[in-house]
Design a protein around this motif. Structure first.
Motif, short mmCIF file in Angstrom:
data_model
loop_
_atom_site.label_atom_id
_atom_site.label_comp_id
_atom_site.label_asym_id
_atom_site.label_seq_id
_atom_site.Cartn_x
_atom_site.Cartn_y
_atom_site.Cartn_z
N GLN A 300 0.83 -1.21 0.00
CA GLN A 300 0.00 0.00 0.00
C GLN A 300 0.86 1.26 0.00
N GLU A 304 1.13 4.42 -2.79
CA GLU A 304 0.65 5.75 -2.42
C GLU A 304 1.04 6.79 -3.48
N GLY A 341 -8.83 -2.94 -2.02
CA GLY A 341 -8.97 -1.73 -1.22
C GLY A 341 -9.01 -0.48 -2.07
N ALA A 342 -8.20 -0.46 -3.14
CA ALA A 342 -8.19 0.70 -4.05
C ALA A 342 -9.53 0.84 -4.78
N HIS A 344 -12.43 -0.17 -3.51
CA HIS A 344 -13.36 0.29 -2.48
C HIS A 344 -13.21 1.78 -2.21
N ASP A 345 -11.94 2.25 -2.24
CA ASP A 345 -11.67 3.66 -1.96
C ASP A 345 -11.98 4.57 -3.15
N ASP A 347 -10.06 4.65 -5.89
CA ASP A 347 -8.84 4.96 -6.64
C ASP A 347 -8.82 4.25 -8.00
#
Length: 373
Positions: A300, A304, A341-342, A344-345, A347
């Motif tokens: 992660q 970034e 996760g990206a 979900h976020d 991104d």
């Protein structure tokens, strides 16, 4: 969660397996730690989260009980070739790029690995220099032979590798040829004994000479960065020390690959990749050696800032074939979790995340090393 097992990975940095006679001299736990003190290998390594998790993963692969004793007996029954075949097949690898300068007297040759998976070679610069210093009588001959052996690179060599971080640190400076000549005679052994090159001006000379040649062919150079065994000064393995080299216009066409996520300097490495077009990263060794949470956090952190076109998979596998499998398993699982996760976020879209997975697991390495313009 994204299923990445259908993607055949390119392992862009790994090492040869130990030969059977050498295997007898290395305890099994030695492959699961960067330490080499007997107390670490024979006791404390067994209490790392990496080791505890790996026993279960290996036992699942071998279909046996998850204890060291049972695993060792299954390995003995299989033998090295069958065990390697099982690990490589389960890893779903398109190719491996081997740095064969690690424990060169104890390893199986590159050709042996070819029976399991296509192999390309990464040439370790310090190892080549050490051999030639011993074999040559004068600096002129050394310099001519060093350059002739890498210009042009031999068939099968797709990149160079430096372990300057282990020897003198990453603050690599231009060394004049005449000064390197003086250092040659200072460091050359008086007999044909082995040599561990640790002279900073001479190492810097070797690397900058190789960078000049790599520039002609746009050949990548891998640099060990971040953690490793206690032989290195971790402070000097911070990739930020490479700034003067990265700013040198003579080398701006040379792809620089920072290995091991530069852990614990992962954010620093990600920054360098975000602002220098020639800088690339991989996350081998950090994956699978860290805890599950540590692996996920490190990948992660790399993403970034790092463009997804610059991050690559590797295992840094060495000594035993199980490390190839563990790298492949956790490289995919952690990458899948981070990309989920990206999504979900917000991104990435799901389609973009799938494209990123292909890029990191194989496409970026194929373009950088194998598809020269």
């Amino acid at each position: 969660m994204l299923n990445l097992w259908d993607i055949a990975a390119i392992d862009q940095h790994a090492h040869n397996l130990l030969n059977p006679s050498a295997t007898k001299r290395y305890p099994y736990t030695a492959a699961f730690t960067e330490g080499y003190h007997p107390d670490i290998i024979n006791h404390h390594a067994r209490y790392s989260l990496f080791y505890r998790r790996s026993l279960r993963d290996i036992a699942q692969l071998l279909d046996c009980e998850p204890t060291e004793a049972v695993i060792l007996e299954h390995r003995r029954q299989l033998g090295l070739e069958k065990l390697t075949q099982k690990c490589f097949h389960a890893s779903n690898l398109e190719a491996i790029f081997l740095d064969d300068g690690f424990l060169p007297g104890d390893i199986m040759p590159l050709e042996w690995h070819q029976q399991f998976v296509p192999v390309q070679r990464i040439l370790r610069l310090e190892y080549l220099a050490e051999k030639l210093i011993i074999e040559t009588d004068d600096f002129k001959t050394f310099w001519e032979q060093f350059r002739s052996q890498i210009d042009p690179p031999s068939a099968g060599i797709v990149g160079f590798k430096s372990v300057a971080a282990y020897r003198t640190g990453l603050d690599i400076q231009w060394t004049p040829k005449e000064f390197a000549k003086q250092r040659f005679y200072e460091i050359k052994p008086t007999s044909s004994q082995s040599l561990r090159l640790s002279d900073k001006p001479f190492i810097d000379f070797v690397i900058t000479q190789a960078l000049e040649i790599a520039s002609k062919y746009q050949l990548p150079i891998q640099f060990h960065t971040g953690f490793g065994d206690p032989d290195l000064d971790l402070r000097l393995s911070n990739p930020l020390y490479l700034r003067s080299l990265l700013e040198d216009k003579r080398f701006e066409n040379v792809p620089i690959v920072l290995l091991h996520a530069a852990y614990p300097y992962s954010q620093e490495a990600g920054y360098l990749a975000s602002v220098y077009p020639q800088v690339y990263l991989d996350f081998g060794l950090a994956v699978p050696f860290l805890s599950h949470a540590g692996m996920r956090r490190t990948v992660q952190q790399l993403l970034e800032l790092t463009p997804t076109s610059k991050l690559m998979y590797s295992s840094d596998a060495h000594n035993i074939p199980e490390l190839y499998y563990l790298g492949a398993k956790w490289g995919r699982e952690v990458l899948s979790q981070v990309l989920d996760g990206a999504i979900h976020d917000g991104d990435l879209t799901a389609k973009e995340a799938e494209s990123v997975a292909y890029a990191i697991l194989c496409d970026n390495a194929r373009k950088l090393y194998l598809e020269k313009s």
